[in-house]
Design an enzyme around this catalytic site. Sequence first.
Site, PDB file in Angstrom:
ATOM      1  N   ASP A   6     -54.145  21.504  -6.982  1.00 60.28           N
ATOM      2  CA  ASP A   6     -54.013  21.312  -5.730  1.00 60.28           C
ATOM      3  C   ASP A   6     -54.860  19.945  -5.338  1.00 60.28           C
ATOM      4  O   ASP A   6     -55.944  19.872  -5.097  1.00 60.28           O
ATOM      5  CB  ASP A   6     -54.749  22.475  -4.709  1.00 60.28           C
ATOM      6  CG  ASP A   6     -54.568  22.470  -3.311  1.00 60.28           C
ATOM      7  OD1 ASP A   6     -54.639  21.076  -2.824  1.00 60.28           O
ATOM      8  OD2 ASP A   6     -54.298  23.291  -2.726  1.00 60.28           O
ATOM      9  N   HIS A   7     -54.074  18.783  -5.220  1.00 62.54           N
ATOM     10  CA  HIS A   7     -54.675  17.599  -5.355  1.00 62.54           C
ATOM     11  C   HIS A   7     -55.531  17.429  -3.967  1.00 62.54           C
ATOM     12  O   HIS A   7     -56.584  16.451  -3.980  1.00 62.54           O
ATOM     13  CB  HIS A   7     -53.682  16.502  -5.609  1.00 62.54           C
ATOM     14  CG  HIS A   7     -52.965  16.140  -4.414  1.00 62.54           C
ATOM     15  ND1 HIS A   7     -51.943  16.973  -3.910  1.00 62.54           N
ATOM     16  CD2 HIS A   7     -53.181  14.833  -3.307  1.00 62.54           C
ATOM     17  CE1 HIS A   7     -51.397  15.966  -2.552  1.00 62.54           C
ATOM     18  NE2 HIS A   7     -52.072  15.073  -2.569  1.00 62.54           N
ATOM     19  N   HIS A  47     -52.681  23.316   0.159  1.00 61.62           N
ATOM     20  CA  HIS A  47     -53.426  22.582   0.741  1.00 61.62           C
ATOM     21  C   HIS A  47     -54.223  23.052   2.062  1.00 61.62           C
ATOM     22  O   HIS A  47     -55.518  23.032   1.901  1.00 61.62           O
ATOM     23  CB  HIS A  47     -52.720  21.047   1.169  1.00 61.62           C
ATOM     24  CG  HIS A  47     -52.231  20.381   0.185  1.00 61.62           C
ATOM     25  ND1 HIS A  47     -52.309  20.655  -1.261  1.00 61.62           N
ATOM     26  CD2 HIS A  47     -50.914  19.849   0.077  1.00 61.62           C
ATOM     27  CE1 HIS A  47     -51.565  19.844  -2.030  1.00 61.62           C
ATOM     28  NE2 HIS A  47     -50.682  19.429  -1.042  1.00 61.62           N
TER      29      HIS A  47
HETATM   30  C1  BG6 Z   1     -47.809  17.100  -1.555  1.00 60.00           C
HETATM   31  C2  BG6 Z   1     -46.759  17.409  -0.756  1.00 60.00           C
HETATM   32  O1  BG6 Z   1     -48.501  18.080  -2.107  1.00 60.00           O
HETATM   33  O2  BG6 Z   1     -48.632  16.161  -0.634  1.00 60.00           O
HETATM   34  C3  BG6 Z   1     -46.147  16.188  -0.205  1.00 60.00           C
HETATM   35  O3  BG6 Z   1     -45.638  17.999  -1.763  1.00 60.00           O
HETATM   36  C4  BG6 Z   1     -46.599  15.502   0.609  1.00 60.00           C
HETATM   37  O4  BG6 Z   1     -44.750  16.842   0.618  1.00 60.00           O
HETATM   38  C5  BG6 Z   1     -48.287  15.102  -0.108  1.00 60.00           C
HETATM   39  O5  BG6 Z   1     -46.325  14.325   1.165  1.00 60.00           O
HETATM   40  C6  BG6 Z   1     -49.311  14.494   0.851  1.00 60.00           C
HETATM   41  O6  BG6 Z   1     -50.510  13.871  -0.170  1.00 60.00           O
HETATM   42  P1  BG6 Z   1     -51.382  13.009   0.374  1.00 60.00           P
HETATM   43  O7  BG6 Z   1     -52.370  12.987  -0.725  1.00 60.00           O
HETATM   44  O8  BG6 Z   1     -50.644  11.749   0.603  1.00 60.00           O
HETATM   45  O9  BG6 Z   1     -52.009  13.489   1.693  1.00 60.00           O
END
Ligand code: BG6
Length: 506
Positions: A197-198, A260
């Site tokens: 979950d980045h 998230h």
């Molecule tokens: C991803 C989603 O997990 O997170 C995307 O699948 C989204 O739809 C992205 O655009 C957003 O990541 P960040 O790090 O740019 O906020």
Amino acid sequence: MTWTNPLRDPRDRRLPRIAGPSSLVIFGVTGDLSRRKLMPAVYDLANRGLLPPGFSLVGFGRRPWTDEDFAATVREAAKAHSRTEFRDDVWERLAEGIRFVQGAFDDDDSFDRLSAALADLDAERGTGGNTAFYLSIPPDAFPTVCEQLKRSGLADQSEGWRRVVIEKPFGHDLESAQKLNAVVNDVFAEDSVFRIDHYLGKETVQNILALRFANQLFEPTWNSHYVDSVQITMAEDIGLGGRAGYYDGIGAARDVIQNHLLQLMALVAMEEPTSFHPAELQAEKIKVLSATSPVEPLAETSARGQYGPGWQGSEKVVGLLQEEGFSETSTTETYAAITVEIASRRWAGVPFYLRTGKRLGRRVTEIALMFKRAPHLPFDDTMTEELGQNALVIRVQPDEGVTLRFGSKVPGSSMEVRDVNMDFSYGEAFTVSSPEAYERLILDVLLGEPSLFPVNAEVELSWKILDPVLALWAEGGRPEEYESGSWGPASADAMLARTGRTWRRP
Ligand code: BG6
């Protein structure tokens, strides 16, 4: 007394954490994630000296590539997207360990060749047989790849550690997530599974723990006595052109809220863990997710929308139904908002509003604790006209920091009070830039450090929270259209208005 070189003292926390001998295999090397995030993150780690000397990167895919073709792809991706400066000497050292194995997921021979390639790399470069398999592939391919890893002996832990990294979506509801977890856990024990979950790899998200548990200032008010409601927003200005294959039929709630936003909520709402040992941290998150449920009646406490045409800044943009690859009758939501409550002493009665959307006014992710109004204001109404609510806002991105909003006297001879902001900004307070989330997470995988990866139970609990809302939406009807560049559908405003609240305009 013996002198200890601080550079060699493992207790010295300033020591960078360097991965031990290992290799990383990426499945899905031609995908967007791999090119924009994974390969650049590997380069950044190499550039920061955090990878071991014999580190090897193996790509697996259908393309008829040679090692050199794959290396050229990694180089291009690193040059275009890495966070740190591109240096030829770093690149040359990294390139020595880059290999490509051409193959298909359902082909036994391909995996046998992968196995042979990894054995050669161990013999040549001393990877110790330690291998992480990164599945940056569609979830319906997970079972096949896991079974192949098992069949070919690649999941066997006797020749070094073997870990698997999986990207969301982990299923599309509780039942499918349970099935998927069973398949993965049949091959890899839970402590060898790293679910990405980045958001948890972002500095500002980790700072939630520092803010809450390293300070005395906030804790006394961090509860239902003082907090009126919590708003968690992840807004994006981008549309979904080019992403139909992944997104159509998935939608905003599954894409972002299930993972998230519920993870952010868990970090904001959980109790203090006994220590930051991964098991302790997970136990607290699991506790709070177990106590969370969507507020009834769901039709009034949730909202969904789909972007129509509009203006994004000065650019005229099309609606979802006109985006390439989306069906003209797609009912996929690009905006989702839900209300949840947490049945605990700390949070009883405090609504948590979670919202996310594409093609909104601007890109911003924030967590806002909205405080109750002072019980009594010894001012005339006219003096406090512009007084809102005290708020503590954790700005996750893009302008990373924390804002405290409170009332202050307007200069002048009358006692007029207005809201002002006090800001902490990462950019101003620290000179070093934060590592990218994927840099941190890939390094943690190689180190076997699981704190920032949701476990099975967290994933399943999150589906349990979301499933009733998804079931309601599945009963039919189209999501409400909202104009691109706006702040979402009118039903999302109505959802808060019913309790006399409004969304923050970040
Ligand atoms: C991803 C989603 O997990 O997170 C995307 O699948 C989204 O739809 C992205 O655009 C957003 O990541 P960040 O790090 O740019 O906020």
